[in-house]
Motif scaffolding. Structure first.
Motif, PDB file in Angstrom:
ATOM      1  N   MET A  30      -8.704  28.953   3.043  1.00 12.10           N
ATOM      2  CA  MET A  30      -7.438  28.298   3.339  1.00 12.10           C
ATOM      3  C   MET A  30      -7.576  26.798   3.088  1.00 12.10           C
ATOM      4  O   MET A  30      -8.500  26.166   3.564  1.00 12.10           O
ATOM      5  CB  MET A  30      -7.052  28.580   4.787  1.00 12.10           C
ATOM      6  N   ALA A  31      -6.657  26.248   2.357  1.00 14.06           N
ATOM      7  CA  ALA A  31      -6.685  24.821   2.032  1.00 14.06           C
ATOM      8  C   ALA A  31      -6.269  23.992   3.242  1.00 14.06           C
ATOM      9  O   ALA A  31      -5.412  24.382   4.023  1.00 14.06           O
ATOM     10  CB  ALA A  31      -5.763  24.529   0.863  1.00 14.06           C
ATOM     11  N   VAL A  32      -6.889  22.847   3.378  1.00 10.71           N
ATOM     12  CA  VAL A  32      -6.583  21.910   4.450  1.00 10.71           C
ATOM     13  C   VAL A  32      -6.034  20.634   3.817  1.00 10.71           C
ATOM     14  O   VAL A  32      -6.663  20.074   2.915  1.00 10.71           O
ATOM     15  CB  VAL A  32      -7.848  21.582   5.276  1.00 10.71           C
ATOM     16  N   ALA A  33      -4.873  20.197   4.279  1.00 10.80           N
ATOM     17  CA  ALA A  33      -4.295  18.951   3.768  1.00 10.80           C
ATOM     18  C   ALA A  33      -4.972  17.772   4.444  1.00 10.80           C
ATOM     19  O   ALA A  33      -5.142  17.746   5.661  1.00 10.80           O
ATOM     20  CB  ALA A  33      -2.795  18.920   4.025  1.00 10.80           C
ATOM     21  N   LYS A  34      -5.392  16.809   3.622  1.00 10.04           N
ATOM     22  CA  LYS A  34      -6.021  15.586   4.112  1.00 10.04           C
ATOM     23  C   LYS A  34      -5.459  14.418   3.335  1.00 10.04           C
ATOM     24  O   LYS A  34      -4.875  14.588   2.270  1.00 10.04           O
ATOM     25  CB  LYS A  34      -7.542  15.637   3.896  1.00 10.04           C
ATOM     26  N   TRP A  35      -5.682  13.217   3.857  1.00  7.57           N
ATOM     27  CA  TRP A  35      -5.287  12.037   3.113  1.00  7.57           C
ATOM     28  C   TRP A  35      -6.245  11.841   1.959  1.00  7.57           C
ATOM     29  O   TRP A  35      -7.451  11.979   2.097  1.00  7.57           O
ATOM     30  CB  TRP A  35      -5.309  10.781   3.991  1.00  7.57           C
ATOM     31  N   ASP A  36      -5.701  11.524   0.793  1.00 13.03           N
ATOM     32  CA  ASP A  36      -6.508  11.179  -0.361  1.00 13.03           C
ATOM     33  C   ASP A  36      -6.873   9.688  -0.259  1.00 13.03           C
ATOM     34  O   ASP A  36      -6.294   8.959   0.537  1.00 13.03           O
ATOM     35  CB  ASP A  36      -5.707  11.439  -1.647  1.00 13.03           C
ATOM     36  N   THR A  37      -7.810   9.243  -1.049  1.00 11.30           N
ATOM     37  CA  THR A  37      -8.210   7.841  -1.048  1.00 11.30           C
ATOM     38  C   THR A  37      -7.026   6.964  -1.476  1.00 11.30           C
ATOM     39  O   THR A  37      -6.442   7.200  -2.536  1.00 11.30           O
ATOM     40  CB  THR A  37      -9.388   7.618  -2.012  1.00 11.30           C
ATOM     41  N   PRO A  38      -6.677   5.964  -0.667  1.00 14.78           N
ATOM     42  CA  PRO A  38      -5.554   5.087  -1.040  1.00 14.78           C
ATOM     43  C   PRO A  38      -5.858   4.285  -2.301  1.00 14.78           C
ATOM     44  O   PRO A  38      -7.007   4.032  -2.631  1.00 14.78           O
ATOM     45  CB  PRO A  38      -5.424   4.140   0.156  1.00 14.78           C
ATOM     46  N   ARG A  39      -4.810   3.878  -2.980  1.00 15.12           N
ATOM     47  CA  ARG A  39      -4.951   3.010  -4.146  1.00 15.12           C
ATOM     48  C   ARG A  39      -5.323   1.600  -3.682  1.00 15.12           C
ATOM     49  O   ARG A  39      -5.164   1.249  -2.521  1.00 15.12           O
ATOM     50  CB  ARG A  39      -3.638   2.940  -4.922  1.00 15.12           C
ATOM     51  N   THR A  40      -5.760   0.812  -4.613  1.00 10.12           N
ATOM     52  CA  THR A  40      -6.000  -0.601  -4.344  1.00 10.12           C
ATOM     53  C   THR A  40      -4.653  -1.274  -4.106  1.00 10.12           C
ATOM     54  O   THR A  40      -3.666  -0.971  -4.778  1.00 10.12           O
ATOM     55  CB  THR A  40      -6.710  -1.254  -5.546  1.00 10.12           C
ATOM     56  N   ARG A  41      -4.629  -2.174  -3.156  1.00  3.04           N
ATOM     57  CA  ARG A  41      -3.386  -2.887  -2.839  1.00  3.04           C
ATOM     58  C   ARG A  41      -2.889  -3.635  -4.069  1.00  3.04           C
ATOM     59  O   ARG A  41      -3.659  -4.231  -4.816  1.00  3.04           O
ATOM     60  CB  ARG A  41      -3.644  -3.863  -1.686  1.00  3.04           C
ATOM     61  N   SER A  42      -1.574  -3.613  -4.271  1.00  2.59           N
ATOM     62  CA  SER A  42      -0.963  -4.310  -5.410  1.00  2.59           C
ATOM     63  C   SER A  42      -1.150  -5.813  -5.273  1.00  2.59           C
ATOM     64  O   SER A  42      -1.531  -6.325  -4.225  1.00  2.59           O
ATOM     65  CB  SER A  42       0.539  -3.997  -5.472  1.00  2.59           C
ATOM     66  N   SER A  43      -0.832  -6.515  -6.331  1.00  2.00           N
ATOM     67  CA  SER A  43      -0.758  -7.969  -6.230  1.00  2.00           C
ATOM     68  C   SER A  43       0.511  -8.316  -5.448  1.00  2.00           C
ATOM     69  O   SER A  43       1.354  -7.447  -5.181  1.00  2.00           O
ATOM     70  CB  SER A  43      -0.718  -8.588  -7.628  1.00  2.00           C
ATOM     71  N   ASN A  44       0.674  -9.565  -5.096  1.00  2.00           N
ATOM     72  CA  ASN A  44       1.862 -10.020  -4.385  1.00  2.00           C
ATOM     73  C   ASN A  44       3.077  -9.871  -5.299  1.00  2.00           C
ATOM     74  O   ASN A  44       3.134 -10.485  -6.357  1.00  2.00           O
ATOM     75  CB  ASN A  44       1.679 -11.476  -3.960  1.00  2.00           C
ATOM     76  N   ILE A  45       4.051  -9.060  -4.895  1.00  2.00           N
ATOM     77  CA  ILE A  45       5.235  -8.840  -5.727  1.00  2.00           C
ATOM     78  C   ILE A  45       6.477  -9.548  -5.168  1.00  2.00           C
ATOM     79  O   ILE A  45       7.569  -9.388  -5.707  1.00  2.00           O
ATOM     80  CB  ILE A  45       5.525  -7.338  -5.936  1.00  2.00           C
ATOM     81  N   ALA A  46       6.309 -10.359  -4.128  1.00  4.39           N
ATOM     82  CA  ALA A  46       7.466 -10.990  -3.474  1.00  4.39           C
ATOM     83  C   ALA A  46       8.112 -12.077  -4.310  1.00  4.39           C
ATOM     84  O   ALA A  46       9.298 -12.349  -4.135  1.00  4.39           O
ATOM     85  CB  ALA A  46       7.076 -11.558  -2.119  1.00  4.39           C
ATOM     86  N   SER A  47       7.352 -12.723  -5.184  1.00  6.46           N
ATOM     87  CA  SER A  47       7.865 -13.874  -5.913  1.00  6.46           C
ATOM     88  C   SER A  47       8.437 -14.855  -4.891  1.00  6.46           C
ATOM     89  O   SER A  47       7.751 -15.216  -3.953  1.00  6.46           O
ATOM     90  CB  SER A  47       8.895 -13.449  -6.953  1.00  6.46           C
ATOM     91  N   THR A  48       9.684 -15.252  -5.031  1.00  3.81           N
ATOM     92  CA  THR A  48      10.283 -16.209  -4.092  1.00  3.81           C
ATOM     93  C   THR A  48      11.427 -15.596  -3.281  1.00  3.81           C
ATOM     94  O   THR A  48      12.159 -16.325  -2.610  1.00  3.81           O
ATOM     95  CB  THR A  48      10.821 -17.433  -4.855  1.00  3.81           C
TER      96      THR A  48
END
Length: 138
Positions: free
Chosen positions: A1-19
């Motif tokens: 039986m398969a167990v759902a788990k969290w996968d490895t998160p991605r690297t955080r993005s660069s700052n996308i807020a601009s101004t």
């Protein structure tokens, strides 16, 4: 039986807020910033909002709105998914709010912030980051 788990998160993005968060008046919603999830197709994200030094009113907060494009049209900003509850600590200092479980869609997304802090946001030093993640089965 398969167990759902969290996968490895991605690297955080660069700052996308601009101004878009700079000098945002209390009670206002920022312009949108685009985050394209069409290649990664992440299911979820932790969205980090870092604000330059402010002194929010008691009970001050920010909210995050996520709207999407279907590739041709973009949903009205009044719609979308609203994530309230980004409470801000009192006192004069930079603030960090993390929205830990934001549902993403497999297309281009538009992110905006609603300022309910009781004060105008700092004129600079505001940032927005996306860390996508998924589930895996083992």
């Amino acid at each position: 039986m398969a167990v759902a788990k969290w996968d490895t998160p991605r690297t955080r993005s660069s700052n996308i807020a601009s101004t878009v968060l700079n000098s945002l008046a209390s009670g206002s919603e920022s312009a949108v910033v685009t985050y394209d999830n069409s290649a990664n197709k992440d299911l979820y994200a932790a969205i980090t909002v870092k604000l330059g030094s402010i002194t929010p009113s008691t009970g001050g907060s920010i909210s995050l709105r996520v709207t999407m494009s279907d590739g041709t049209d973009v949903a009205d900003k009044a719609g979308g998914d609203l994530y309230p509850g980004g409470e801000l600590l009192s006192g004069a200092s930079a603030k960090v709010v993390i929205f830990p479980l934001v549902r993403l869609y497999p297309l281009s997304l538009r992110l905006s912030v609603v300022n309910n802090s009781g004060v105008t946001l700092n004129a600079g030093s505001n940032e927005l980051y996306v860390t996508g993640y998924n589930e895996a089965s083992a």
